[in-house]
Scaffold this active site. Sequence first.
Site, PDB file in Angstrom:
ATOM      1  N   ILE A   1      64.878  40.682  38.824  1.00  0.00           N
ATOM      2  CA  ILE A   1      64.526  39.010  39.016  1.00  0.00           C
ATOM      3  C   ILE A   1      65.338  38.435  38.147  1.00  0.00           C
ATOM      4  CG2 ILE A   1      63.389  37.280  39.589  1.00  0.00           C
ATOM      5  CD1 ILE A   1      60.932  39.126  40.561  1.00  0.00           C
TER       6      ILE A   1
ATOM      7  N   SER B   1      60.567  30.911  32.757  1.00  0.00           N
ATOM      8  CA  SER B   1      60.046  29.704  33.090  1.00  0.00           C
ATOM      9  C   SER B   1      60.100  29.579  34.629  1.00  0.00           C
ATOM     10  CB  SER B   1      60.418  28.600  32.449  1.00  0.00           C
ATOM     11  OG  SER B   1      61.641  28.292  32.861  1.00  0.00           O
ATOM     12  N   GLY B   2      59.114  28.628  35.091  1.00  0.00           N
ATOM     13  CA  GLY B   2      59.243  27.953  36.506  1.00  0.00           C
ATOM     14  C   GLY B   2      59.146  28.936  37.718  1.00  0.00           C
TER      15      GLY B   2
ATOM     16  N   TYR C   1      76.525  20.727  40.378  1.00  0.00           N
ATOM     17  CA  TYR C   1      75.397  21.514  40.615  1.00  0.00           C
ATOM     18  C   TYR C   1      75.571  21.938  42.461  1.00  0.00           C
ATOM     19  CZ  TYR C   1      70.501  23.280  41.249  1.00  0.00           C
ATOM     20  OH  TYR C   1      69.630  24.062  41.313  1.00  0.00           O
TER      21      TYR C   1
END
Length: 286
Positions: free
Chosen positions: A9, A14-15, A153
């Site tokens: 992964i 974080s998150g 983005y």
Amino acid sequence: MNTGRVVLITGTSSGIGLAAAVQAAQAGYTVVATMRDTTRSDALLKAAAEAGVTVDVRRLDVTDPESVAACVTAVADSYGRLDALVNNAGRANTFATIETCDLATYREVIEVNFLGVVAVTRAGLPHLRAAGGRIVTVGSTRGLIGQPFNEGYSAAKFAVEGFMESLAPTAAGMGVRVVMVEPGPVFETAFGANSGLTRESLLTEAGPYRRVLEPYLDWVARGAHPGAQTGREIAEHIVTALTDPEPPFRVLTSDWAREYTAIKYTDPEGGRVRAMTASWLAREED
């Protein structure tokens, strides 16, 4: 119980990535949790310990081909297999339009959010083919409906959509499943905080675009996203995408995300989407 399956992964400091690493370990996976800076692993290791699981933290910079190759090769050497890849690493949006944002920043956004996904996927595929594994990639509703001041983005996430949708049938023919997990807004993540952006700095740098950026930021601040979810909630969908014997190609993580993206699929000429996104830039008195 350990399933013997190994998952790598990206972006786990974080998150969503942190939560996905912990939940995948709870589901029985051997989790290789990667991040660009392993000195930022304390939060992940603490969360894993509190959950009663362990994760293997390794360095991986998705923008560095040598780092990608070295990490994937080392994981295959350590465990003898790689069963799944979760592409999660990403860079925050700039909240700037193209005239006021330098091209270097755009390139960085695309490098991390799109080409980083391509690089890690390419490195992982030989091992995933051998294992009959799967690729789970965290997309975004911003990659399905473009948003103002999110051009770079959104472009990167649109590119990820096209790449994975194109790859899916080819990979399936080689025994590898491809799944896109599509969240909308996400609470409780350091993704936005890590960008270092503030309302004041954004407005100062907006120049002539301040008149349309200000109402957009007001719209965001009013909590215009009732479908926002936590990183843990998104991680649950990632783990389901890893474990479901017959996962769909696209997993929309909330009713809000499904209703929102349905606008795009029922609007081939773009009028409804254009009207909706333009309304976010209008002042209340306009």
